[in-house]
Design a protein around this motif. Structure first.
Motif, mmCIF file in Angstrom:
data_model
loop_
_atom_site.group_PDB
_atom_site.id
_atom_site.type_symbol
_atom_site.label_atom_id
_atom_site.label_comp_id
_atom_site.label_asym_id
_atom_site.label_seq_id
_atom_site.Cartn_x
_atom_site.Cartn_y
_atom_site.Cartn_z
ATOM 1 N N ASP A 184 0.830 -1.204 0.000
ATOM 2 C CA ASP A 184 0.000 0.000 0.000
ATOM 3 C C ASP A 184 0.871 1.263 0.000
ATOM 4 O O ASP A 184 0.532 2.256 -0.657
ATOM 5 C CB ASP A 184 -0.920 0.009 1.224
ATOM 6 C CG ASP A 184 -2.003 -1.052 1.133
ATOM 7 O OD1 ASP A 184 -2.353 -1.429 -0.008
ATOM 8 O OD2 ASP A 184 -2.475 -1.513 2.188
ATOM 9 N N ALA A 185 1.999 1.209 0.711
ATOM 10 C CA ALA A 185 2.894 2.368 0.752
ATOM 11 C C ALA A 185 3.461 2.658 -0.630
ATOM 12 O O ALA A 185 3.539 3.824 -1.049
ATOM 13 C CB ALA A 185 4.032 2.115 1.747
ATOM 14 N N VAL A 186 3.845 1.608 -1.347
ATOM 15 C CA VAL A 186 4.370 1.782 -2.702
ATOM 16 C C VAL A 186 3.317 2.417 -3.598
ATOM 17 O O VAL A 186 3.594 3.370 -4.336
ATOM 18 C CB VAL A 186 4.827 0.432 -3.280
ATOM 19 C CG1 VAL A 186 5.151 0.565 -4.767
ATOM 20 C CG2 VAL A 186 6.028 -0.103 -2.524
ATOM 21 N N LYS A 187 2.095 1.906 -3.531
ATOM 22 C CA LYS A 187 1.030 2.427 -4.385
ATOM 23 C C LYS A 187 0.728 3.892 -4.054
ATOM 24 O O LYS A 187 0.471 4.699 -4.955
ATOM 25 C CB LYS A 187 -0.218 1.569 -4.226
ATOM 26 C CG LYS A 187 -0.067 0.168 -4.818
ATOM 27 C CD LYS A 187 -1.337 -0.653 -4.658
ATOM 28 C CE LYS A 187 -1.179 -2.025 -5.302
ATOM 29 N NZ LYS A 187 -2.404 -2.850 -5.137
ATOM 30 N N GLN A 188 0.742 4.244 -2.772
ATOM 31 C CA GLN A 188 0.468 5.631 -2.390
ATOM 32 C C GLN A 188 1.560 6.568 -2.894
ATOM 33 O O GLN A 188 1.275 7.671 -3.378
ATOM 34 C CB GLN A 188 0.348 5.718 -0.868
ATOM 35 C CG GLN A 188 -0.918 5.076 -0.310
ATOM 36 C CD GLN A 188 -0.941 5.083 1.211
ATOM 37 O OE1 GLN A 188 -0.057 5.642 1.845
ATOM 38 N NE2 GLN A 188 -1.963 4.450 1.787
ATOM 39 N N VAL A 189 2.823 6.135 -2.793
ATOM 40 C CA VAL A 189 3.942 6.970 -3.252
ATOM 41 C C VAL A 189 3.856 7.195 -4.758
ATOM 42 O O VAL A 189 4.004 8.321 -5.241
ATOM 43 C CB VAL A 189 5.283 6.327 -2.865
ATOM 44 C CG1 VAL A 189 6.447 7.005 -3.609
ATOM 45 C CG2 VAL A 189 5.498 6.401 -1.372
ATOM 46 N N VAL A 190 3.619 6.126 -5.499
ATOM 47 C CA VAL A 190 3.533 6.241 -6.962
ATOM 48 C C VAL A 190 2.336 7.076 -7.362
ATOM 49 O O VAL A 190 2.416 7.919 -8.264
ATOM 50 C CB VAL A 190 3.455 4.834 -7.606
ATOM 51 C CG1 VAL A 190 3.229 4.953 -9.107
ATOM 52 C CG2 VAL A 190 4.745 4.069 -7.329
ATOM 53 N N SER A 191 1.203 6.871 -6.675
ATOM 54 C CA SER A 191 -0.001 7.647 -6.986
ATOM 55 C C SER A 191 0.217 9.131 -6.721
ATOM 56 O O SER A 191 -0.184 9.982 -7.534
ATOM 57 C CB SER A 191 -1.159 7.126 -6.136
ATOM 58 O OG SER A 191 -2.319 7.913 -6.350
ATOM 59 N N SER A 192 0.876 9.465 -5.619
ATOM 60 C CA SER A 192 1.124 10.868 -5.313
ATOM 61 C C SER A 192 2.053 11.500 -6.331
ATOM 62 O O SER A 192 1.937 12.685 -6.665
ATOM 63 C CB SER A 192 1.728 11.000 -3.913
ATOM 64 O OG SER A 192 3.011 10.405 -3.863
#
Length: 385
Positions: free
Chosen positions: A374-382
């Motif tokens: 989830d952290a990876v997805k949030q970083v990429v999304s941001s």
């Protein structure tokens, strides 16, 4: 050494070879001195010999040199040194320098060495556990990215055909490798000046109506991440009306090549009638130069050329790269770091390391590991936002 890892360009094999050569010379000098002393003793008649102090000093110095060089030869070999440099702690500290540079551009404080190591250790262990439980997880994730398409059969065949030609650029004499592909070597320039020009060859086949320019890549991994963050400068052409920003060092090398081979290709291999197919290829930093050269040849000189890059580093802006898609084909192999070593990705990694440290502070290790996805997805999304 613990606080500041050795650069990968520390060539121990070279030092060992130099030590061997010096050792042989010193041993030869001592042998010659011993032989001369034996002759002098034999000729003295009474078996006595008086040696000058300088000769005694020189002999002692030579013996000391042999002892020192013998110790130098006990240094670990190239493979042992490479294994030591590749340790997780060293990688974390080496990466920290590049991450700090990326954070500086955002005005963020640098990570401490301890935090850098902890974040890298946790991510590496998490990555390993994912591979053990689901070996194809990375390939599966890539397929979810919008626009990702597998290579066509024709593209795969073209890449397989040009890979040996890209690797031939590393050879001292690429003639044999080129002849296997039915090509004749026109010339081979082995001159490499960092940030200015690079070794390359030009080959052709009248039967195949084909020309290949192979560009040598980096010969070691020293400061690859730092090189990848080199300043972006305008490249000469404007792709479809827009300014092209490119990696400074490789764009300089590409411009040098364009000025040298551009007129040659235009006058000899692109006349009316049956023009030759022209391809430029390279591996790693050679691939980056090859791709920029293709842009220059097409946009500036008007030569119909295609580029095949293997492990191409990020060297050009995204919009310009998409415009070059019809004539540049680049391969990224699995988790290879070179094609991902950009300032943008270092910024993403920096944010991910912050997120990982936050997870580790608030949760136990097992729970935190589950939250990494989830952290990876949030970083990429941001980043996309």
């Amino acid at each position: 050494i613990v606080g500041r890892p050795l650069p990968l360009s520390c060539n121990y094999e070279w030092a060992r070879q130099m030590a061997l050569a010096s050792l042989a010379k010193l041993a030869g000098s001592l042998a010659a001195a011993a032989a001369a002393a034996a002759v002098a003793i034999h000729n003295s008649g009474d078996g006595h010999l008086v040696l000058p102090k300088a000769s005694v000093f020189s002999g002692a110095l030579a013996l000391g040199g042999i002892a020192a060089l013998t110790a130098l030869l006990q240094l670990p070999g190239k493979q042992a040194v490479a294994a030591d440099i590749a340790s997780l702690r060293t990688v974390a500290l080496r990466l920290k320098d590049s991450i700090d540079h990326a954070r500086e551009t955002l005005g963020s404080p640098p990570l401490s060495a301890a935090d850098s190591y902890e974040a890298v250790r946790f991510l590496a262990e998490t990555w390993t556990s994912w591979h053990e439980t689901r070996p194809t997880f990375q390939a599966d994730e890539v397929q979810t990215v919008a626009g990702v398409q597998p290579l066509s059969a024709a593209e795969a065949e073209a890449m397989a055909r040009h890979l040996p030609l890209a690797l031939a650029a590393y050879e001292e004499d690429p003639t044999a490798a080129l002849e296997e592909e039915g090509l004749r070597l026109l010339y081979h320039d082995r001159t490499t000046v960092a940030g200015e020009r690079t070794s390359h060859y030009l080959a052709y086949s009248t039967e195949q109506r084909r020309v290949v320019l192979g560009i040598q890549g980096t010969s070691d991994m020293n400061d690859v991440l730092t090189d990848a963050m080199c300043r972006a400068v305008p490249l000469s052409p404007r792709v479809r009306g827009g300014e092209v920003l490119a990696h400074e060092a490789m764009s300089v090398a590409a411009r040098h090549l364009a000025s040298r081979v551009g007129p040659l290709l235009r006058d000899l291999f692109t006349p009316s009638g049956r023009p030759y197919s022209i391809a430029v290829t390279g591996h790693s930093l050679g691939a980056g130069t090859a791709c920029l050269l293709a842009v220059l040849l097409r946009e500036d000189i008007g030569i119909d050329v295609v580029a095949f890059g293997f492990a191409t580093p990020p060297v050009i802006g995204k919009d310009a790269a998409l415009c070059c898609k019809p004539y540049i084909l680049s391969v990224v192999h699995h988790t290879d770091v070179i094609p991902r070593a950009s300032l943008r990705n270092l910024l993403l990694l920096s944010r991910l390391m912050d997120a990982v440290l936050q997870l580790r502070q608030n949760q136990d290790e097992e729970t935190a590991r589950e939250g990494v996805v989830d952290a990876v997805k949030q970083v990429v999304s941001s980043a996309h936002e």
